[in-house]
Design a protein around this motif. Structure first.
Motif, PDB file in Angstrom:
ATOM      1  N   THR A 253       0.847  -1.186   0.000  1.00 30.60           N
ATOM      2  CA  THR A 253       0.000   0.000   0.000  1.00 30.60           C
ATOM      3  C   THR A 253       0.885   1.240   0.000  1.00 30.60           C
ATOM      4  O   THR A 253       1.974   1.234   0.574  1.00 30.60           O
ATOM      5  N   GLU A 254       0.451   2.271  -0.691  1.00 32.02           N
ATOM      6  CA  GLU A 254       1.190   3.526  -0.740  1.00 32.02           C
ATOM      7  C   GLU A 254       0.425   4.571   0.049  1.00 32.02           C
ATOM      8  O   GLU A 254      -0.769   4.779  -0.192  1.00 32.02           O
ATOM      9  N   VAL A 255       1.100   5.209   0.974  1.00 32.36           N
ATOM     10  CA  VAL A 255       0.467   6.227   1.807  1.00 32.36           C
ATOM     11  C   VAL A 255       1.243   7.524   1.703  1.00 32.36           C
ATOM     12  O   VAL A 255       2.464   7.529   1.492  1.00 32.36           O
ATOM     13  N   THR A 256       0.558   8.619   1.842  1.00 27.43           N
ATOM     14  CA  THR A 256       1.206   9.930   1.782  1.00 27.43           C
ATOM     15  C   THR A 256       1.559  10.450   3.165  1.00 27.43           C
ATOM     16  O   THR A 256       2.176  11.498   3.291  1.00 27.43           O
ATOM     17  N   ASN A 257       1.143   9.699   4.186  1.00 25.42           N
ATOM     18  CA  ASN A 257       1.450  10.098   5.560  1.00 25.42           C
ATOM     19  C   ASN A 257       1.595   8.836   6.392  1.00 25.42           C
ATOM     20  O   ASN A 257       0.628   8.086   6.558  1.00 25.42           O
ATOM     21  N   LEU A 258       2.772   8.554   6.904  1.00 26.14           N
ATOM     22  CA  LEU A 258       3.002   7.324   7.658  1.00 26.14           C
ATOM     23  C   LEU A 258       2.161   7.250   8.925  1.00 26.14           C
ATOM     24  O   LEU A 258       1.916   6.163   9.455  1.00 26.14           O
ATOM     25  N   SER A 259       1.710   8.383   9.414  1.00 27.43           N
ATOM     26  CA  SER A 259       0.901   8.356  10.638  1.00 27.43           C
ATOM     27  C   SER A 259      -0.475   7.738  10.398  1.00 27.43           C
ATOM     28  O   SER A 259      -1.180   7.408  11.349  1.00 27.43           O
ATOM     29  N   THR A 260      -0.855   7.583   9.115  1.00 31.73           N
ATOM     30  CA  THR A 260      -2.160   6.955   8.832  1.00 31.73           C
ATOM     31  C   THR A 260      -2.097   5.440   8.917  1.00 31.73           C
ATOM     32  O   THR A 260      -3.129   4.777   8.836  1.00 31.73           O
ATOM     33  N   LEU A 261      -0.890   4.867   9.042  1.00 31.14           N
ATOM     34  CA  LEU A 261      -0.776   3.415   9.131  1.00 31.14           C
ATOM     35  C   LEU A 261      -1.248   2.950  10.498  1.00 31.14           C
ATOM     36  O   LEU A 261      -0.583   3.155  11.511  1.00 31.14           O
TER      37      LEU A 261
ATOM     38  N   GLY B 232       8.575   1.847   9.832  1.00 31.13           N
ATOM     39  CA  GLY B 232      10.022   2.027   9.863  1.00 31.13           C
ATOM     40  C   GLY B 232      10.735   1.462   8.659  1.00 31.13           C
ATOM     41  O   GLY B 232      11.839   1.905   8.312  1.00 31.13           O
ATOM     42  N   SER B 233      10.121   0.468   7.986  1.00 30.30           N
ATOM     43  CA  SER B 233      10.766  -0.149   6.829  1.00 30.30           C
ATOM     44  C   SER B 233      10.266   0.409   5.504  1.00 30.30           C
ATOM     45  O   SER B 233      10.694  -0.040   4.440  1.00 30.30           O
ATOM     46  N   ALA B 234       9.381   1.378   5.545  1.00 31.80           N
ATOM     47  CA  ALA B 234       8.807   1.926   4.309  1.00 31.80           C
ATOM     48  C   ALA B 234       9.822   2.784   3.568  1.00 31.80           C
ATOM     49  O   ALA B 234      10.647   3.474   4.182  1.00 31.80           O
ATOM     50  N   GLN B 235       9.750   2.736   2.234  1.00 33.67           N
ATOM     51  CA  GLN B 235      10.654   3.505   1.387  1.00 33.67           C
ATOM     52  C   GLN B 235       9.914   4.681   0.762  1.00 33.67           C
ATOM     53  O   GLN B 235       8.844   4.514   0.183  1.00 33.67           O
ATOM     54  N   ALA B 236      10.481   5.853   0.877  1.00 34.56           N
ATOM     55  CA  ALA B 236       9.863   7.049   0.314  1.00 34.56           C
ATOM     56  C   ALA B 236      10.074   7.097  -1.197  1.00 34.56           C
ATOM     57  O   ALA B 236      11.147   6.763  -1.699  1.00 34.56           O
ATOM     58  N   LYS B 237       9.035   7.516  -1.924  1.00 38.85           N
ATOM     59  CA  LYS B 237       9.099   7.646  -3.378  1.00 38.85           C
ATOM     60  C   LYS B 237       8.405   8.944  -3.788  1.00 38.85           C
ATOM     61  O   LYS B 237       7.633   9.519  -3.026  1.00 38.85           O
ATOM     62  N   GLN B 238       8.676   9.339  -5.042  1.00 39.05           N
ATOM     63  CA  GLN B 238       8.056  10.549  -5.567  1.00 39.05           C
ATOM     64  C   GLN B 238       6.893  10.178  -6.471  1.00 39.05           C
ATOM     65  O   GLN B 238       7.043   9.368  -7.389  1.00 39.05           O
ATOM     66  N   GLY B 239       5.724  10.766  -6.211  1.00 39.41           N
ATOM     67  CA  GLY B 239       4.543  10.495  -6.996  1.00 39.41           C
ATOM     68  C   GLY B 239       4.483  11.323  -8.259  1.00 39.41           C
ATOM     69  O   GLY B 239       5.429  12.047  -8.611  1.00 39.41           O
TER      70      GLY B 239
ATOM     71  N   GLY C 187       5.001  15.002  -7.815  1.00 40.54           N
ATOM     72  CA  GLY C 187       6.117  15.318  -6.944  1.00 40.54           C
ATOM     73  C   GLY C 187       5.843  15.116  -5.474  1.00 40.54           C
ATOM     74  O   GLY C 187       6.695  15.429  -4.638  1.00 40.54           O
ATOM     75  N   LYS C 188       4.688  14.566  -5.153  1.00 37.21           N
ATOM     76  CA  LYS C 188       4.344  14.368  -3.756  1.00 37.21           C
ATOM     77  C   LYS C 188       4.958  13.070  -3.249  1.00 37.21           C
ATOM     78  O   LYS C 188       4.966  12.051  -3.938  1.00 37.21           O
ATOM     79  N   THR C 189       5.485  13.101  -2.036  1.00 37.77           N
ATOM     80  CA  THR C 189       6.146  11.934  -1.458  1.00 37.77           C
ATOM     81  C   THR C 189       5.120  10.930  -0.942  1.00 37.77           C
ATOM     82  O   THR C 189       4.114  11.309  -0.337  1.00 37.77           O
ATOM     83  N   TYR C 190       5.398   9.654  -1.196  1.00 34.52           N
ATOM     84  CA  TYR C 190       4.568   8.594  -0.616  1.00 34.52           C
ATOM     85  C   TYR C 190       5.465   7.445  -0.195  1.00 34.52           C
ATOM     86  O   TYR C 190       6.639   7.373  -0.571  1.00 34.52           O
ATOM     87  N   TRP C 191       4.939   6.536   0.604  1.00 34.55           N
ATOM     88  CA  TRP C 191       5.692   5.408   1.122  1.00 34.55           C
ATOM     89  C   TRP C 191       5.010   4.098   0.720  1.00 34.55           C
ATOM     90  O   TRP C 191       3.781   4.029   0.634  1.00 34.55           O
ATOM     91  N   THR C 192       5.812   3.074   0.474  1.00 39.52           N
ATOM     92  CA  THR C 192       5.298   1.767   0.068  1.00 39.52           C
ATOM     93  C   THR C 192       5.408   0.775   1.228  1.00 39.52           C
ATOM     94  O   THR C 192       6.481   0.632   1.827  1.00 39.52           O
ATOM     95  N   ILE C 193       4.303   0.119   1.539  1.00 35.71           N
ATOM     96  CA  ILE C 193       4.253  -0.882   2.598  1.00 35.71           C
ATOM     97  C   ILE C 193       3.877  -2.226   1.966  1.00 35.71           C
ATOM     98  O   ILE C 193       2.890  -2.325   1.236  1.00 35.71           O
TER      99      ILE C 193
ATOM    100  N   THR D  18      -0.032  -4.888 -13.104  1.00 37.29           N
ATOM    101  CA  THR D  18       1.126  -4.202 -13.644  1.00 37.29           C
ATOM    102  C   THR D  18       2.362  -4.970 -13.221  1.00 37.29           C
ATOM    103  O   THR D  18       2.302  -5.870 -12.413  1.00 37.29           O
ATOM    104  N   THR D  19       3.494  -4.616 -13.754  1.00 32.98           N
ATOM    105  CA  THR D  19       4.752  -5.184 -13.284  1.00 32.98           C
ATOM    106  C   THR D  19       5.239  -4.323 -12.132  1.00 32.98           C
ATOM    107  O   THR D  19       5.317  -3.116 -12.261  1.00 32.98           O
ATOM    108  N   SER D  20       5.559  -4.978 -11.024  1.00 32.81           N
ATOM    109  CA  SER D  20       5.889  -4.199  -9.838  1.00 32.81           C
ATOM    110  C   SER D  20       7.150  -4.718  -9.185  1.00 32.81           C
ATOM    111  O   SER D  20       7.267  -5.897  -8.902  1.00 32.81           O
ATOM    112  N   PRO D  21       8.122  -3.862  -8.914  1.00 35.64           N
ATOM    113  CA  PRO D  21       9.333  -4.296  -8.219  1.00 35.64           C
ATOM    114  C   PRO D  21       9.047  -4.684  -6.783  1.00 35.64           C
ATOM    115  O   PRO D  21       9.889  -5.265  -6.127  1.00 35.64           O
ATOM    116  N   SER D  22       7.847  -4.355  -6.283  1.00 35.57           N
ATOM    117  CA  SER D  22       7.500  -4.713  -4.914  1.00 35.57           C
ATOM    118  C   SER D  22       7.269  -6.199  -4.773  1.00 35.57           C
ATOM    119  O   SER D  22       7.232  -6.716  -3.672  1.00 35.57           O
TER     120      SER D  22
END
Length: 688
Positions: free
Chosen positions: A495-503, A545-552, A555-561, A609-613
């Motif tokens: 899952t991709e979130v724009t705010n880790l506090s929502t996890l 803590g293990s989520a990686q930040a990416k650019q959407g 340009g908005k940052t999101y994290w992948t879980i 889709t093809t996903s590196p995740s």
């Protein structure tokens, strides 16, 4: 082959324990139990003495009826409720009679045909779960008294086991997770178990069909099938008061005995109570111009029909009589003479016919679904004692070269005894999925597809760009698939979130589709073919803590879980869990709609889709749910990737979190409704 009791292994526990099987039937109920002594082979006992039946030796069943006063207090139950003094007092005091209450717990998908008659109102201030719980409590108290009075040093025995009693509750084949949840809540309400994770874990469920199978094995029914397993299948037909539960099995091994389902089990409302309901309607029409056509008189005549004519009827060419009154009762115009109502054999046969036709139709469908391997039918249950039902099944199934047999022991206690056999022996190792199960996902929008264009008003666009449509259905497990108890179906998500506090608490809705074998493209929420099986929740906050930040896209940052959902379909009770990668159990809580009540769920979606995740699998699907906090806090967007190929893993213990229930009020939940596909939805592969 010896009966199961001859091959049953000694109890391997270290302390004495007790297992109770409570069979709450539509019309009659019973209890069986086994005292588990370390190192000893468990022996099944039946509760054969209930209040109000002291004059009847060895009666193992009581009527499933209760009386409540105007304040909703239980006044009488079971055999006591049929005592003439109680009946008179109930009429004088205006008590409410609760009967057929088990039918109120049925799934909405199972239609109840009452021939124009309705279920009586529930007692004041009581729900169907409350009434069911009151009756469980009554059975439990009766069992306690019986064990204390019957066994040597009974009080000490009960004191040693009362805080850790294991319960097996049986239910019709057609009941599902929501009904099991209601039964578990009823057990809490009735005081059988505490309302804790440990208490709820003491409840096990078994279908009436599978319990009846164990009873048949226990009693040595159709020993030739067990002694010479040649791949031929057999059907266990549990004909009870409310339902006919039809299950098909085959022997896969004899040392130890291993049995597998070979067709999806069936359940139809065609038990003996519906013969009585048709009789009540028939008598009302026949006697409408007679002084015997009053409601009270019709109730009494129907009751006498149940007790005599219905039980003894065996020939549709002979005249039948319903003895209901004194020698002075007479009305020749309607066939009443000497206190007896005269009926033709054809009239009585017509009352049985819909139930017999339903049984034949269901059994024939089982024969077809098994590929014609079924060669015998074992008829058990209270309704199995009917000579007419038995002879008609024998006659009409003969053309399919199927033999019908029934035990010469008391068939009405098969479910209660078999439920203990299920607990001790557990012969069934694989089951057939009854319906199709899956999740909702978001499908990638195709402007060239007319269906997509018609739904474009519901487009959902993610920060990274894809446009998605909700309400698509992704099949995890197809109907008619053989699933072993050790199999676990696993799907990988991120899952991709724009705010880790929502996890926080992440929720997945598991859907059930009853419309056939073809995978539907969309979920139709108003259709009776679709229903929510359960919700699976997990706390994803430890993964922040293990989520990686990416650019959407903007340009908005999101994290992948990344995490996986594992589902156990091969058990008598549905179980699921959510895991971190590779193997840490985050948190499991599998709940049904009955647990959570009615709720609004947010829209979600998937797309391939093809996903590196998901490096282990070549394709993945984006599941885009909206992230919603509890108590109407702001909605945030999220994305979920799901690997489309389910994998089977070795069986592992399913964990539950004792802390989630307490934290629900303040938890922020991620609600996960749908998934998405590019092309045809993927059918789940069969677990090996």
């Amino acid at each position: 082959m010896k009966p199961a009791s001859g091959t049953r292994k000694p109890y391997i526990g270290t302390t004495r324990s007790l297992v109770l099987a409570l069979d709450v039937g539509t019309t009659f109920s019973g209890v069986s139990y086994a005292i588990l002594e370390p190192g000893e082979v468990p022996k099944i006992h039946g509760v054969t003495r209930f209040p109000g039946q002291e004059h009847v030796a060895g009666n193992s069943k009581i009527p499933s009826i209760m009386y409540y006063d105007a304040e909703g207090q239980l006044k009488a139950a079971g055999a006591e409720a049929e005592n003439a003094t109680i009946v008179a007092e109930a009429e004088d005091e205006g008590w409410t009679k609760a009967e057929l209450f088990k039918l109120r717990l049925r799934p909405k998908s199972m239609k109840l045909k009452m021939n124009g008659m309705r279920l009586a109102p529930l007692p004041s201030g009581k729900t169907a779960v409350d009434v069911f719980g009151d009756f469980l409590s009554y059975l439990f108290r009766c069992t306690r008294s019986f064990i204390i009075d019957t066994h040597a040093n009974g009080p000490a025995l009960w004191h040693a086991v009362e805080n850790d009693i294991q319960f097996v509750l049986s239910h019709p084949n057609g009941w599902e997770g929501a009904q099991q949840s209601k039964m578990r809540r009823a057990a809490v309400y009735g005081g059988l178990i505490p309302d804790t994770d440990e208490g709820r874990a003491r409840i096990r469920f078994v279908t009436e069909g599978e319990a009846s199978l164990h009873a048949c094995v226990l009693n040595g029914l159709a020993a030739d099938v067990l002694q010479n397993p040649s791949g031929h299948g057999f059907i266990v037909a549990d004909a009870g008061g409310g339902t006919l539960d039809i299950s098909s099995y085959a022997i896969r091994g004899t040392a130890p005995l291993v049995i597998e389902e070979i067709a999806p089990p069936d359940c139809v409302f065609a038990g003996s109570v519906f013969v009585s309901r048709r009789a009540r309607q028939f008598f009302g029409e026949k006697l409408k111009n007679s002084k015997y056509g009053t409601s009270d008189a019709l109730d009494h005549i129907t009751k006498r029909f149940d007790e005599t004519t219905k039980r003894l009827f065996r020939d549709n060419k002979e005249l039948q009589f319903v003895p209901f009154g004194s020698p002075l009762d007479k009305d020749l115009s309607v066939g009443i003479r000497g206190g007896q109502l005269k009926l033709t054999g054809a009239e009585v046969a017509a009352l049985f016919e819909p139930s017999i036709e339903a049984a034949i139709t269901s059994i024939k469908a089982q024969i077809d679904a098994s590929g014609g391997t079924v060669k015998s039918v074992w008829l058990v249950g209270g309704f199995a004692a009917s000579p007419w039902l038995f002879s008609q099944l024998q006659e009409r199934l003969a053309i399919y070269h199927v033999a019908v047999s029934r035990p010469d022991t008391q068939t009405s206690k098969a479910v209660a005894d078999g439920a203990i056999g299920f607990y001790c022996d557990h012969h069934v190792s694989a089951r057939i999925s009854k319906f199709m199960y899956g999740v909702e996902y978001l499908r990638e929008y195709d402007p060239k597809d007319d269906e997509h264009v018609a739904r474009r008003h519901r487009l959902f666009e993610m920060p990274s760009g894809p446009k998605l449509l909700p309400d698509a259905f992704d099949c995890i497990l197809a109907r008619g698939v053989r699933v072993k108890e050790s199999n676990v179906f696993s799907r990988k998500y991120c899952t991709e979130v724009t705010n880790l506090s929502t996890l926080s608490v992440f929720e997945v809705e598991i859907w059930c589709y009853r419309g056939g074998d073809t995978v539907p493209k969309w979920i139709h929420r108003s259709s009776e073919d679709f229903s929510t099986l359960c919700y699976v929740r997990a706390d994803l906050s430890p993964l922040a803590g293990s989520a990686q930040a990416k650019q959407g896209k903007n340009g908005k940052t999101y994290w992948t879980i990344v995490f996986s959902i594992e589902i156990h379909f091969g058990l008598t009770e549905f179980k699921a869990r959510i895991k971190d990668e590779p193997s840490t159990v985050l948190l499991l809580l599998c709940t049904t709609r009955a647990d959570t009540g009615r709720r609004k769920t947010s829209q979600t979606a998937l797309r391939k889709t093809t996903s590196p995740s998901c490096p282990l699998l070549p394709t993945s699907t984006h599941l885009v749910p909206s992230l919603r906090r509890h108590r109407a806090t702001p909605v945030l967007a999220a994305r979920v990737h799901r690997c489309t190929r389910p994998r089977a893993f070795p069986r592992s213990p399913v964990c539950q979190s004792p802390s989630l229930a307490a934290s629900r009020s303040s938890a922020r939940a991620l609600h996960l409704p749908p998934l998405v596909h590019r092309g045809t939805p993927t059918r789940a592969s069969r677990a090996s």
